[in-house]
Design a protein around this motif. Sequence first.
Motif, PDB file in Angstrom:
ATOM      1  N   CYS A 121       0.841  -1.211   0.000  1.00  0.00           N
ATOM      2  CA  CYS A 121       0.000   0.000   0.000  1.00  0.00           C
ATOM      3  C   CYS A 121       0.866   1.247   0.000  1.00  0.00           C
ATOM      4  O   CYS A 121       0.582   2.224  -0.715  1.00  0.00           O
ATOM      5  N   ASP A 143       0.598   3.792  -3.075  1.00  0.00           N
ATOM      6  CA  ASP A 143       0.153   5.138  -2.729  1.00  0.00           C
ATOM      7  C   ASP A 143       1.179   6.174  -3.179  1.00  0.00           C
ATOM      8  O   ASP A 143       0.829   7.265  -3.641  1.00  0.00           O
ATOM      9  N   ARG A 200      -7.242  -1.478   5.110  1.00  0.00           N
ATOM     10  CA  ARG A 200      -6.437  -0.259   5.222  1.00  0.00           C
ATOM     11  C   ARG A 200      -6.497   0.295   6.647  1.00  0.00           C
ATOM     12  O   ARG A 200      -5.500   0.787   7.173  1.00  0.00           O
ATOM     13  N   ARG A 210      -3.189   2.110   7.185  1.00  0.00           N
ATOM     14  CA  ARG A 210      -2.967   2.739   5.874  1.00  0.00           C
ATOM     15  C   ARG A 210      -4.203   3.512   5.424  1.00  0.00           C
ATOM     16  O   ARG A 210      -4.301   3.926   4.284  1.00  0.00           O
ATOM     17  N   GLN A 270      -1.015  11.830   5.214  1.00  0.00           N
ATOM     18  CA  GLN A 270      -0.403  10.562   5.547  1.00  0.00           C
ATOM     19  C   GLN A 270       0.838  10.817   6.398  1.00  0.00           C
ATOM     20  O   GLN A 270       1.967  10.566   5.978  1.00  0.00           O
TER      21      GLN A 270
END
Length: 285
Positions: free
Chosen positions: A151, A155, A226, A231, A267
């Motif tokens: 991920c 991403d 996720r 995530r 993030q």
Amino acid sequence: MADTTLLIADLEAEGADLDAVVASLAPTEWLRDTPAVGWTIADQIGHLAWTDDVARDAVGTATGDEAAAARFAERMATAAQRGMAIVDIGAHEWAGLEVDVLLDRWRAGRAALAAALGNVPSGVKIPWFGPPMSAASMVTARLMETWAHGCDVVDTLGIERAATDRLRAVAHLGVRTRDFAFRVRELEPPAEEFRVEITGPNGDVWTWGPADAAQRVTADALAFCRLVTQRGDASEVHADGADARTWLTIAQAFAGPPGPGRTSAEQPGRTSADQPATADTAGGA
């Protein structure tokens, strides 16, 4: 979730999918920063390769390989001295290899680990940095990590990755680690089970817990996985009940200290699947 042969096939497929993403990247792209602060794409793959290498020695220890046992004992001694720093050290060391060398070693390592895990006798426990685990739990943990760090890679690259039924193992681990997520934050786990209903990519519903449970969690598989690997956030996961809603804010399918998590809008910070919690440590596969 304890059919080791099927889980190993899923682990191999997950590794192959991530391999296909990174294999064609230019060397400069391997140096791109990912959402895990301080980690590049090379660090993400380096971490997976390093952990596979450690896991092979752990499996060898469980099955009587004296050389593997000596290497694993040395790794444990290093971990006792350096703590969680060994995770970053290992990732950075492997990431420092030439890209072609790293890819070759990662491919060879994950194939060797899959073969070794398939040969672990039933009932044998594999030593790890936490409590020993079954082969099925080790495979599930490696699958979760491969998907979670994947991920971070996709991403970074802005790639849409299709959900697969392999997420069922990740979701299972996320459910089984519910109580651990509370305890690691010094919170008392809820006394009653939750009903968890996760809709897989083909429309089938995966369920855990009693159908008449007072507190419930429902979600799409991708959103739930996720969330439990930190995530993503809980914006697409629904909870009924105060304890269930609290769980969505702290869920983690990995052992060790709580990670800072990630949100849809930003993030920040290092997430961690580095010390995967297992079905063994969380209450059985």
